[in-house]
Design a protein around this motif. Sequence first.
Motif, PDB file in Angstrom:
ATOM      1  N   GLY A  48       0.823  -1.206   0.000  1.00  0.00           N
ATOM      2  CA  GLY A  48       0.000   0.000   0.000  1.00  0.00           C
ATOM      3  C   GLY A  48       0.857   1.255   0.000  1.00  0.00           C
ATOM      4  O   GLY A  48       0.589   2.210  -0.737  1.00  0.00           O
ATOM      5  N   LEU A  49       1.913   1.257   0.820  1.00  0.00           N
ATOM      6  CA  LEU A  49       2.836   2.386   0.832  1.00  0.00           C
ATOM      7  C   LEU A  49       3.550   2.517  -0.502  1.00  0.00           C
ATOM      8  O   LEU A  49       3.794   3.632  -0.990  1.00  0.00           O
ATOM      9  CB  LEU A  49       3.851   2.215   1.964  1.00  0.00           C
ATOM     10  CG  LEU A  49       3.330   2.469   3.381  1.00  0.00           C
ATOM     11  CD1 LEU A  49       4.308   1.923   4.415  1.00  0.00           C
ATOM     12  CD2 LEU A  49       3.094   3.958   3.611  1.00  0.00           C
ATOM     13  N   GLY A  50       3.901   1.376  -1.117  1.00  0.00           N
ATOM     14  CA  GLY A  50       4.552   1.418  -2.420  1.00  0.00           C
ATOM     15  C   GLY A  50       3.674   2.073  -3.473  1.00  0.00           C
ATOM     16  O   GLY A  50       4.129   2.915  -4.256  1.00  0.00           O
ATOM     17  N   LEU A  51       2.395   1.705  -3.493  1.00  0.00           N
ATOM     18  CA  LEU A  51       1.463   2.303  -4.451  1.00  0.00           C
ATOM     19  C   LEU A  51       1.218   3.776  -4.145  1.00  0.00           C
ATOM     20  O   LEU A  51       1.133   4.609  -5.060  1.00  0.00           O
ATOM     21  CB  LEU A  51       0.142   1.533  -4.436  1.00  0.00           C
ATOM     22  CG  LEU A  51       0.191   0.104  -4.982  1.00  0.00           C
ATOM     23  CD1 LEU A  51      -1.142  -0.599  -4.741  1.00  0.00           C
ATOM     24  CD2 LEU A  51       0.513   0.098  -6.476  1.00  0.00           C
ATOM     25  N   LEU A  52       1.080   4.097  -2.867  1.00  0.00           N
ATOM     26  CA  LEU A  52       0.877   5.494  -2.478  1.00  0.00           C
ATOM     27  C   LEU A  52       2.058   6.353  -2.922  1.00  0.00           C
ATOM     28  O   LEU A  52       1.874   7.403  -3.562  1.00  0.00           O
ATOM     29  CB  LEU A  52       0.709   5.583  -0.960  1.00  0.00           C
ATOM     30  CG  LEU A  52       0.660   6.983  -0.356  1.00  0.00           C
ATOM     31  CD1 LEU A  52      -0.611   7.710  -0.770  1.00  0.00           C
ATOM     32  CD2 LEU A  52       0.766   6.923   1.159  1.00  0.00           C
ATOM     33  N   TYR A  53       3.268   5.920  -2.598  1.00  0.00           N
ATOM     34  CA  TYR A  53       4.450   6.679  -2.973  1.00  0.00           C
ATOM     35  C   TYR A  53       4.586   6.769  -4.495  1.00  0.00           C
ATOM     36  O   TYR A  53       4.972   7.808  -5.036  1.00  0.00           O
ATOM     37  CB  TYR A  53       5.704   6.018  -2.388  1.00  0.00           C
ATOM     38  CG  TYR A  53       5.878   6.175  -0.894  1.00  0.00           C
ATOM     39  CD1 TYR A  53       5.016   6.976  -0.144  1.00  0.00           C
ATOM     40  CD2 TYR A  53       6.909   5.536  -0.221  1.00  0.00           C
ATOM     41  CE1 TYR A  53       5.185   7.121   1.227  1.00  0.00           C
ATOM     42  CE2 TYR A  53       7.099   5.686   1.141  1.00  0.00           C
ATOM     43  CZ  TYR A  53       6.225   6.477   1.862  1.00  0.00           C
ATOM     44  OH  TYR A  53       6.396   6.613   3.214  1.00  0.00           O
ATOM     45  N   PRO A 222       1.426  14.800  -7.859  1.00  0.00           N
ATOM     46  CA  PRO A 222       1.185  13.374  -8.103  1.00  0.00           C
ATOM     47  C   PRO A 222       0.990  13.085  -9.586  1.00  0.00           C
ATOM     48  O   PRO A 222       0.353  13.866 -10.294  1.00  0.00           O
ATOM     49  CB  PRO A 222      -0.116  13.100  -7.329  1.00  0.00           C
ATOM     50  CG  PRO A 222      -0.262  14.234  -6.384  1.00  0.00           C
ATOM     51  CD  PRO A 222       0.387  15.416  -7.023  1.00  0.00           C
ATOM     52  N   HIS A 223       1.541  11.968 -10.044  1.00  0.00           N
ATOM     53  CA  HIS A 223       1.340  11.624 -11.455  1.00  0.00           C
ATOM     54  C   HIS A 223       0.119  10.727 -11.643  1.00  0.00           C
ATOM     55  O   HIS A 223      -0.414  10.631 -12.740  1.00  0.00           O
ATOM     56  CB  HIS A 223       2.596  10.928 -12.010  1.00  0.00           C
ATOM     57  CG  HIS A 223       2.542   9.425 -11.963  1.00  0.00           C
ATOM     58  ND1 HIS A 223       2.823   8.717 -10.821  1.00  0.00           N
ATOM     59  CD2 HIS A 223       2.216   8.507 -12.910  1.00  0.00           C
ATOM     60  CE1 HIS A 223       2.692   7.425 -11.075  1.00  0.00           C
ATOM     61  NE2 HIS A 223       2.322   7.260 -12.323  1.00  0.00           N
ATOM     62  N   ASN A 224      -0.331  10.063 -10.559  1.00  0.00           N
ATOM     63  CA  ASN A 224      -1.468   9.144 -10.698  1.00  0.00           C
ATOM     64  C   ASN A 224      -2.240   9.114  -9.373  1.00  0.00           C
ATOM     65  O   ASN A 224      -1.876   8.399  -8.441  1.00  0.00           O
ATOM     66  CB  ASN A 224      -0.966   7.740 -11.058  1.00  0.00           C
ATOM     67  CG  ASN A 224      -2.093   6.816 -11.457  1.00  0.00           C
ATOM     68  OD1 ASN A 224      -3.192   6.870 -10.907  1.00  0.00           O
ATOM     69  ND2 ASN A 224      -1.832   5.943 -12.425  1.00  0.00           N
ATOM     70  N   ILE A 225      -3.311   9.890  -9.312  1.00  0.00           N
ATOM     71  CA  ILE A 225      -4.081   9.988  -8.072  1.00  0.00           C
ATOM     72  C   ILE A 225      -4.844   8.694  -7.787  1.00  0.00           C
ATOM     73  O   ILE A 225      -5.123   8.373  -6.628  1.00  0.00           O
ATOM     74  CB  ILE A 225      -5.029  11.197  -8.154  1.00  0.00           C
ATOM     75  CG1 ILE A 225      -4.193  12.485  -8.189  1.00  0.00           C
ATOM     76  CG2 ILE A 225      -5.976  11.249  -6.964  1.00  0.00           C
ATOM     77  CD1 ILE A 225      -4.996  13.747  -8.364  1.00  0.00           C
ATOM     78  N   THR A 226      -5.144   7.915  -8.826  1.00  0.00           N
ATOM     79  CA  THR A 226      -5.800   6.620  -8.611  1.00  0.00           C
ATOM     80  C   THR A 226      -4.906   5.689  -7.799  1.00  0.00           C
ATOM     81  O   THR A 226      -5.381   4.981  -6.904  1.00  0.00           O
ATOM     82  CB  THR A 226      -6.156   5.971  -9.958  1.00  0.00           C
ATOM     83  OG1 THR A 226      -7.009   6.845 -10.691  1.00  0.00           O
ATOM     84  CG2 THR A 226      -6.864   4.644  -9.737  1.00  0.00           C
ATOM     85  N   LEU A 227      -3.597   5.685  -8.092  1.00  0.00           N
ATOM     86  CA  LEU A 227      -2.665   4.875  -7.307  1.00  0.00           C
ATOM     87  C   LEU A 227      -2.587   5.373  -5.860  1.00  0.00           C
ATOM     88  O   LEU A 227      -2.464   4.579  -4.933  1.00  0.00           O
ATOM     89  CB  LEU A 227      -1.265   4.916  -7.931  1.00  0.00           C
ATOM     90  CG  LEU A 227      -1.005   4.061  -9.162  1.00  0.00           C
ATOM     91  CD1 LEU A 227       0.454   4.182  -9.597  1.00  0.00           C
ATOM     92  CD2 LEU A 227      -1.357   2.600  -8.914  1.00  0.00           C
ATOM     93  N   VAL A 228      -2.638   6.679  -5.683  1.00  0.00           N
ATOM     94  CA  VAL A 228      -2.641   7.246  -4.336  1.00  0.00           C
ATOM     95  C   VAL A 228      -3.846   6.730  -3.555  1.00  0.00           C
ATOM     96  O   VAL A 228      -3.735   6.308  -2.399  1.00  0.00           O
ATOM     97  CB  VAL A 228      -2.664   8.794  -4.390  1.00  0.00           C
ATOM     98  CG1 VAL A 228      -2.817   9.383  -2.986  1.00  0.00           C
ATOM     99  CG2 VAL A 228      -1.405   9.324  -5.054  1.00  0.00           C
ATOM    100  N   PHE A 229      -5.008   6.741  -4.196  1.00  0.00           N
ATOM    101  CA  PHE A 229      -6.232   6.266  -3.544  1.00  0.00           C
ATOM    102  C   PHE A 229      -6.141   4.770  -3.231  1.00  0.00           C
ATOM    103  O   PHE A 229      -6.462   4.345  -2.113  1.00  0.00           O
ATOM    104  CB  PHE A 229      -7.434   6.539  -4.450  1.00  0.00           C
ATOM    105  CG  PHE A 229      -8.729   5.989  -3.936  1.00  0.00           C
ATOM    106  CD1 PHE A 229      -9.436   6.648  -2.930  1.00  0.00           C
ATOM    107  CD2 PHE A 229      -9.252   4.803  -4.424  1.00  0.00           C
ATOM    108  CE1 PHE A 229     -10.624   6.142  -2.436  1.00  0.00           C
ATOM    109  CE2 PHE A 229     -10.446   4.289  -3.939  1.00  0.00           C
ATOM    110  CZ  PHE A 229     -11.132   4.960  -2.942  1.00  0.00           C
ATOM    111  N   LEU A 230      -5.687   3.981  -4.189  1.00  0.00           N
ATOM    112  CA  LEU A 230      -5.594   2.529  -3.977  1.00  0.00           C
ATOM    113  C   LEU A 230      -4.608   2.206  -2.857  1.00  0.00           C
ATOM    114  O   LEU A 230      -4.882   1.364  -1.990  1.00  0.00           O
ATOM    115  CB  LEU A 230      -5.160   1.845  -5.281  1.00  0.00           C
ATOM    116  CG  LEU A 230      -4.979   0.318  -5.224  1.00  0.00           C
ATOM    117  CD1 LEU A 230      -6.266  -0.363  -4.804  1.00  0.00           C
ATOM    118  CD2 LEU A 230      -4.510  -0.214  -6.570  1.00  0.00           C
ATOM    119  N   GLY A 231      -3.458   2.883  -2.850  1.00  0.00           N
ATOM    120  CA  GLY A 231      -2.485   2.657  -1.788  1.00  0.00           C
ATOM    121  C   GLY A 231      -3.048   3.018  -0.430  1.00  0.00           C
ATOM    122  O   GLY A 231      -2.833   2.303   0.553  1.00  0.00           O
ATOM    123  N   THR A 232      -3.799   4.120  -0.373  1.00  0.00           N
ATOM    124  CA  THR A 232      -4.404   4.539   0.893  1.00  0.00           C
ATOM    125  C   THR A 232      -5.395   3.509   1.403  1.00  0.00           C
ATOM    126  O   THR A 232      -5.445   3.217   2.609  1.00  0.00           O
ATOM    127  CB  THR A 232      -5.104   5.901   0.717  1.00  0.00           C
ATOM    128  OG1 THR A 232      -4.153   6.869   0.265  1.00  0.00           O
ATOM    129  CG2 THR A 232      -5.720   6.368   2.032  1.00  0.00           C
TER     130      THR A 232
END
Length: 482
Positions: A48-53, A222-232
Amino acid sequence: MSAPVFNESQPNGGNPLEVDVNAQYAGVEFNYTYIAFCGFIVYLIIPGLGLLYSGLARRKSALALIFQSILIGAVTTFQWMFWGYSLAYSRTAGPFIGDLANFGLKNVMSAPSIGNPNIPEIVFCLYQLLFCACTVQIVVGGAFERGRIVPSLIFGFFWATLVYCPIACWTWNPNGWLYTLPSLDFAGGGPVHIASGWAALAYALALGKRKKTPGDKAHGRPHNITLVFLGTILIYFGWFGFNGGSALNGSIRAMLAAFNTNTAASTGAIGWVLVDYIKYKGRFRVVGACSGVIAGLVGITPAAGYVSVWMAAVIGFITAVVCALMDDVNEWLHIDEGMDVFKLHGIGGMTGSFLTGIFATKSISSLDGATIASGGIDGVGIQVGKQFAEITAISAYSFVVSLCLLLILKYIPGLHLRVSDEEEERGLDLHQFFEENIGDWEVHEELTKRRVQNDTIVAEEVLSSSTSSQRGNESGKTEKTV
């Protein structure tokens, strides 16, 4: 029913070829089954942290952060198996650090654990290993977009040894000085969040700021807010195991800690979004909502098993608002810590620890049938001072030792921490990976070539048109003269 008792003559819990080592846990198996399940979902925090970062970084360096989440977990596992567990949770530990009595997981098997005699030591060891791995993964966020991967893995290995393990011993080992003080830290406000926040600050300071290239308008976005959401979301889910399992039993207190986790995350999201709504004049940010969730989770971590549901709501809200108002902390400190690890985990962890000293109450801690812990709300105001002792000691120790370790690595030949300016401009993915497949790079490169070709054609047409027009004007002047 009496709890299993640790037998010094059989530190591994007994020979399974001669006795049934499971018999001592008959009737209390639900405790270690619950903790094992919590450990499994805690692992989700790491990817999750990997995807968020990755989502927060620019596209050209996103793959490196996903890759590090896998390798950090692997490297930390071996650190924990060699000496990490023994340094933190040895039964013969001193007030500051353990010994090597369990080096290589010697005797770590079926004996009652130091955390709870109803949990076999191997289960307790796995659960605490995942805490350590999550913490190291948080720390390396301080190096994003300019830190080399191999030195970051080496730093993570030694940081877990020199920083995390001693602080975990202080906080959770029954012999630790913060444990006996006592400071109140249910699930890791100090060892996990305060320590990682200050270490990330040291990492960013040692590396220096990122280079801004001409026309780089997306620097820090952020380059991809969807990844930020998924990681969160993965972090959110894993945090139920992180806090809910820290009771180290399947008691009502553990269930309340899980409830408090969701409550604080929810009010954290509301608090941060409210700040954004005011700041941006009626507009919202998805990243702000995700940051609010994480701030709420960080704030409730030390308090989850000590406070009521409504106080958990207050802690989540206050922590998120405090962190949101620290939006310019990088400028104030003149650093480039783009993942906001210090803001969310460092400042958030200190806020949560302070509020724990105020709102902790024995009516909640006693839900496990054994723990009595009171804070200012019960009239024990001195507990706030003890929380300050935890905050200052962990902050100072983590920052100083982390910075010294980074400076040592920085000047070891071959282990320089930072990529070159040219490599940073190209991106960590192109520099450090054989496959660069965040998105379709072939299509991206082809579109770039076409764009350059089109720009060249347009420029040639404009130049040709300008030349023709100039010739026409000169011809008209000649006719008028004649």
